[in-house]
Scaffold this motif. Structure first.
Motif, PDB file in Angstrom:
ATOM      1  N   ILE A 474      -9.369 -15.347  50.266  1.00 35.62           N
ATOM      2  CA  ILE A 474     -10.314 -15.395  49.145  1.00 35.62           C
ATOM      3  C   ILE A 474     -11.644 -15.944  49.651  1.00 35.62           C
ATOM      4  CG2 ILE A 474     -10.734 -16.311  46.836  1.00 35.62           C
ATOM      5  CD1 ILE A 474      -7.716 -16.679  46.562  1.00 35.62           C
ATOM      6  N   SER A 475     -12.721 -15.331  49.182  1.00 41.96           N
ATOM      7  CA  SER A 475     -14.057 -15.754  49.625  1.00 41.96           C
ATOM      8  C   SER A 475     -14.971 -15.998  48.432  1.00 41.96           C
ATOM      9  CB  SER A 475     -14.680 -14.691  50.527  1.00 41.96           C
ATOM     10  OG  SER A 475     -13.924 -14.495  51.691  1.00 41.96           O
ATOM     11  N   LYS A 476     -15.872 -16.932  48.623  1.00 45.57           N
ATOM     12  CA  LYS A 476     -16.924 -17.186  47.648  1.00 45.57           C
ATOM     13  C   LYS A 476     -18.227 -16.643  48.219  1.00 45.57           C
ATOM     14  CE  LYS A 476     -19.415 -20.950  45.320  1.00 45.57           C
ATOM     15  NZ  LYS A 476     -19.519 -22.426  45.178  1.00 45.57           N
ATOM     16  N   VAL A 477     -18.912 -15.816  47.432  1.00 49.29           N
ATOM     17  CA  VAL A 477     -20.184 -15.241  47.860  1.00 49.29           C
ATOM     18  C   VAL A 477     -21.279 -15.786  46.953  1.00 49.29           C
ATOM     19  CG1 VAL A 477     -21.497 -13.129  48.265  1.00 49.29           C
ATOM     20  CG2 VAL A 477     -19.012 -13.143  48.624  1.00 49.29           C
ATOM     21  N   VAL A 478     -22.283 -16.427  47.571  1.00 48.02           N
ATOM     22  CA  VAL A 478     -23.422 -16.986  46.835  1.00 48.02           C
ATOM     23  C   VAL A 478     -24.659 -16.165  47.181  1.00 48.02           C
ATOM     24  CG1 VAL A 478     -24.849 -19.023  46.423  1.00 48.02           C
ATOM     25  CG2 VAL A 478     -22.399 -19.282  46.885  1.00 48.02           C
ATOM     26  N   ILE A 479     -25.322 -15.660  46.156  1.00 47.28           N
ATOM     27  CA  ILE A 479     -26.476 -14.775  46.359  1.00 47.28           C
ATOM     28  C   ILE A 479     -27.699 -15.420  45.715  1.00 47.28           C
ATOM     29  CG2 ILE A 479     -27.413 -12.469  45.975  1.00 47.28           C
ATOM     30  CD1 ILE A 479     -24.436 -11.576  45.523  1.00 47.28           C
ATOM     31  N   VAL A 537     -16.394 -15.015  43.229  1.00 42.03           N
ATOM     32  CA  VAL A 537     -15.221 -15.253  44.065  1.00 42.03           C
ATOM     33  C   VAL A 537     -14.422 -13.959  44.109  1.00 42.03           C
ATOM     34  CG1 VAL A 537     -13.103 -16.590  44.360  1.00 42.03           C
ATOM     35  CG2 VAL A 537     -15.161 -17.684  43.452  1.00 42.03           C
ATOM     36  N   VAL A 538     -14.128 -13.467  45.310  1.00 48.41           N
ATOM     37  CA  VAL A 538     -13.463 -12.176  45.455  1.00 48.41           C
ATOM     38  C   VAL A 538     -12.256 -12.291  46.373  1.00 48.41           C
ATOM     39  CG1 VAL A 538     -15.519 -10.806  45.021  1.00 48.41           C
ATOM     40  CG2 VAL A 538     -15.011 -11.538  47.348  1.00 48.41           C
ATOM     41  N   ALA A 539     -11.263 -11.441  46.082  1.00 50.38           N
ATOM     42  CA  ALA A 539     -10.064 -11.365  46.924  1.00 50.38           C
ATOM     43  C   ALA A 539      -9.719  -9.913  47.205  1.00 50.38           C
ATOM     44  CB  ALA A 539      -8.901 -12.093  46.259  1.00 50.38           C
ATOM     45  N   ALA A 540      -9.454  -9.147  46.132  1.00 46.14           N
ATOM     46  CA  ALA A 540      -9.080  -7.746  46.313  1.00 46.14           C
ATOM     47  C   ALA A 540     -10.259  -6.884  46.746  1.00 46.14           C
ATOM     48  CB  ALA A 540      -8.487  -7.198  45.003  1.00 46.14           C
ATOM     49  N   ILE A 541     -11.421  -7.218  46.264  1.00 42.79           N
ATOM     50  CA  ILE A 541     -12.620  -6.462  46.634  1.00 42.79           C
ATOM     51  C   ILE A 541     -13.121  -6.961  47.986  1.00 42.79           C
ATOM     52  CG2 ILE A 541     -14.997  -5.915  45.992  1.00 42.79           C
ATOM     53  CD1 ILE A 541     -14.192  -6.384  43.088  1.00 42.79           C
ATOM     54  N   PRO A 542     -13.304  -6.066  48.945  1.00 43.47           N
ATOM     55  CA  PRO A 542     -13.765  -6.501  50.278  1.00 43.47           C
ATOM     56  C   PRO A 542     -15.118  -7.211  50.216  1.00 43.47           C
ATOM     57  CG  PRO A 542     -12.961  -4.244  50.340  1.00 43.47           C
ATOM     58  CD  PRO A 542     -13.012  -4.624  48.896  1.00 43.47           C
ATOM     59  N   VAL A 543     -15.209  -8.313  50.945  1.00 47.34           N
ATOM     60  CA  VAL A 543     -16.455  -9.080  50.980  1.00 47.34           C
ATOM     61  C   VAL A 543     -17.619  -8.219  51.480  1.00 47.34           C
ATOM     62  CG1 VAL A 543     -17.633 -11.038  52.058  1.00 47.34           C
ATOM     63  CG2 VAL A 543     -15.287 -11.282  51.250  1.00 47.34           C
ATOM     64  N   GLU A 544     -17.350  -7.361  52.470  1.00 44.48           N
ATOM     65  CA  GLU A 544     -18.419  -6.542  53.031  1.00 44.48           C
ATOM     66  C   GLU A 544     -18.998  -5.591  51.977  1.00 44.48           C
ATOM     67  OE1 GLU A 544     -19.776  -7.107  55.890  1.00 44.48           O
ATOM     68  OE2 GLU A 544     -18.276  -8.681  56.260  1.00 44.48           O
TER      69      GLU A 544
END
Length: 589
Positions: A474-479, A537-544
């Protein structure tokens, strides 16, 4: 007693001749400081290296062939000096002082070119063309005037180098900058390719630039005065070398104050140098009035030259080298034919006619124009050929990615010329800190290169690979984005299937439209603007996929479009149900 005094007089001025050479050498420090201050911090180390190497490479070229081409006996009817190796084979009878004195002038010619081509030139290419200037271009044309060549015999006058050094260096700078092309983002173009806006790239340190100008002004007393062989001429040269730049700076200050609403600091620094360049040829044969008029015209010409390059010719000259050296080198050369007067102490030994404004008619003016045009033609042909060969072989320009990153890192492996320093202005938190670029020149994400995409919206990742507690997937992406791009960004996330987002409005600094301040006559825009911080916060959706969608939504072709941070998470817990990790995100994604 009289013979003793003559010998003493000769020895004193021989020592002064070498002191003058040392002052001219010290001008290399002035050029280095001035050029680095007028450009951006990410290229400061590269600029220092170039200014060091043009003297060192020039010295090698000088003792191999440059000195003999300039100072040797006439060959081909005064076209050049005869090649010789007396510095190696006849050292005991060699003219050491003339060798060193003319060497430091040669290095000055080469270093002028560096500023106009700064921030995007390959270092290897710079070394090559600097060597060619020092070995061939400068020594041959300088021989025509100072080595007993055909221009000297004709009566052409250039006491210390408005023509032979500054105009020649300025022409090389103009052609080099034109063939090289502008820095990324300097000019914004419409769909037809026409320039619609000129962007200002403020120098990162005007304090260093001003120190460079003061060093150069000090060195100019040796530059102009070292060849004087009597006190009266030396005093007169010092006077004109002081008056011309001072008047040029005052005139420039008044003009920019009226035209732009405020006196322009960087332009006034250029004006001081412009006045020095303009007085260099006539400094020994003009009086105070002539020096003041020459300086006044130089103060206006430098502003016009910078404006013309930016708005008409569209030649990107970061330091104003063309306006300072070429434009005012031409003006100073012509000024001899206008302001030469027999009342100047150096006039008697110059062997020329008085200028037009002092009753001498057009004769000397015609010689000045003729000598200047011949020298210019030689320079245009030789430097164009040099740059063309370099461009077709090793290449002149660094890659797009190298330019955006900065030449300190890409050309020299130097993380920063200011290691250990925080490069920001802490005097006012509401103004912009150092910003390395503005417009990237491409407003379409599809057309932009990978380097431009990464420069506009950089991605920062916290790498926790191999650490067990961060293996949840699981990743957290901050934009961080401009407020105006929020709707587009939100829609892009929704289209990916990201429906849960935390949004916070924040404030950020950057170069944007609206401030209206000017740098060298070009509007710059720095202000504190509202921005938006979006967290998902995403898990199933690819971070890229999230990163690519965000970059595409945010991209407008400017550095500062946004920034993305990616963090791995060890655990996610939904408070309401107690679900963890992937299950906790099922009604979010």
């Amino acid at each position: 007693m009289e013979e003793i005094m003559e010998v003493l007089h000769s020895e004193i001025f021989s020592v002064w001749f070498l002191i003058g050479a040392a002052l001219v050498f010290w001008m290399q420090a002035g050029f280095a400081m001035c050029e680095s201050g007028f450009t951006r911090a990410k290229n400061a180390g590269n600029i220092i290296m170039k200014n060091l190497m043009d003297f060192c490479i020039g010295t090698v070229m000088w003792f191999i062939c440059g000195a003999s081409f300039m100072l040797g006996d006439n060959i081909m009817n005064g076209f050049a000096g005869q090649l010789s190796f007396d510095v190696f084979t006849n050292f005991s009878n060699f003219n050491y002082s003339a060798f060193v004195f003319n060497l430091v002038f040669c290095a000055t010619t080469a270093t002028i070119v560096s500023g106009a081509m700064a921030e995007r030139t390959k270092f290897s290419s710079y070394c090559i063309y600097s060597a060619v200037i020092s070995a061939i271009i400068y020594p041959i044309e300088a021989h025509w005037t100072w080595g007993g060549g055909f221009l000297a015999e004709w009566g052409f006058h250039d006491y210390a180098g408005s023509n032979c050094i500054h105009m020649v260096g300025g022409i090389c700078a103009l052609i080099g900058a034109w063939m090289l092309g502008p820095r990324i983002g300097k000019f914004e173009r419409d769909k037809s390719g026409k320039v619609k806006k000129v962007n200002a790239f403020p120098g990162h340190n005007l304090v260093i630039a001003s120190l460079g100008v003061f060093i150069l002004w000090l060195g100019w007393y040796g530059f102009n005065g070292a060849a004087a062989t009597d006190v009266e001429t030396m005093g007169s040269v010092f006077l004109t070398t002081t008056v011309a730049p001072a008047v040029a700076t005052v005139v420039c200050m008044i003009f920019t104050w009226i035209k732009y609403g405020k006196p322009d600091v960087s332009m006034c620094l250029n004006a001081s140098l412009a006045g020095l360049v303009a007085i260099t040829a006539p400094c020994d044969v003009t009086d105070c009035t002539g020096a003041a008029i020459i300086g006044a015209v130089a103060g206006l010409l430098v502003v016009f030259g910078v404006w013309f390059n930016d708005n008409v010719a569209h030649v990107d000259d970061p330091v104003g080298a063309v306006a300072v050296h070429m434009v005012n080198g031409i003006w100073g050369t012509v000024a001899v034919g206008l302001f030469a007067t027999s009342t100047a102490p150096g006039f008697a030994v110059a062997g020329i006619q008085e200028g037009l404004f002092y009753g001498g008619g057009l004769e000397q003016l015609g010689k000045q124009f003729g000598g200047m045009l011949i020298t210019a033609a030689w320079t245009v042909v030789t430097i164009t050929l040099t740059f063309f060969i370099i461009k077709k072989t090793v290449g002149l320009r660094v890659s797009e990615e190298e330019e955006i990153t900065g030449l300190d890192a890409t050309e020299h492996g130097l993380p920063s010329a200011y290691a250990g320093f925080a490069i920001m202005d802490i005097s006012n938190t509401m103004t912009m800190s150092v910003n390395e670029n503005t417009n990237l020149g491409t407003d379409s994400y599809e057309d932009a290169s990978l380097a431009k995409r990464d420069a506009a919206v950089p991605v920062v990742r916290e790498d926790q690979t191999g650490i067990p507690e961060f293996s949840s997937g699981i990743s957290k992406v901050v934009i961080i984005a401009k407020l105006s791009r929020y709707d587009k960004l939100r829609k892009a996330m929704n289209e990916l299937g990201v429906t849960g987002m935390t949004v916070t409005q924040v404030m950020g600094c950057g170069i944007q439209k609206g401030a209206g301040e000017r740098y060298r006559g070009v509007e710059i825009d720095a202000t504190l603007l509202p921005k938006v911080k979006l967290e998902v916060v995403v898990a199933a959706i690819p971070v890229e996929d999230v990163i690519e969608a965000a970059k595409k939504a945010l991209y407008t072709g400017h550095i500062g479009d946004g920034k993305i941070f990616v963090y791995p998470l060890s655990k996610v817990v939904k408070i309401r149900t107690g679900e963890e990790n992937f299950e906790a995100l099922q009604d979010v994604e």
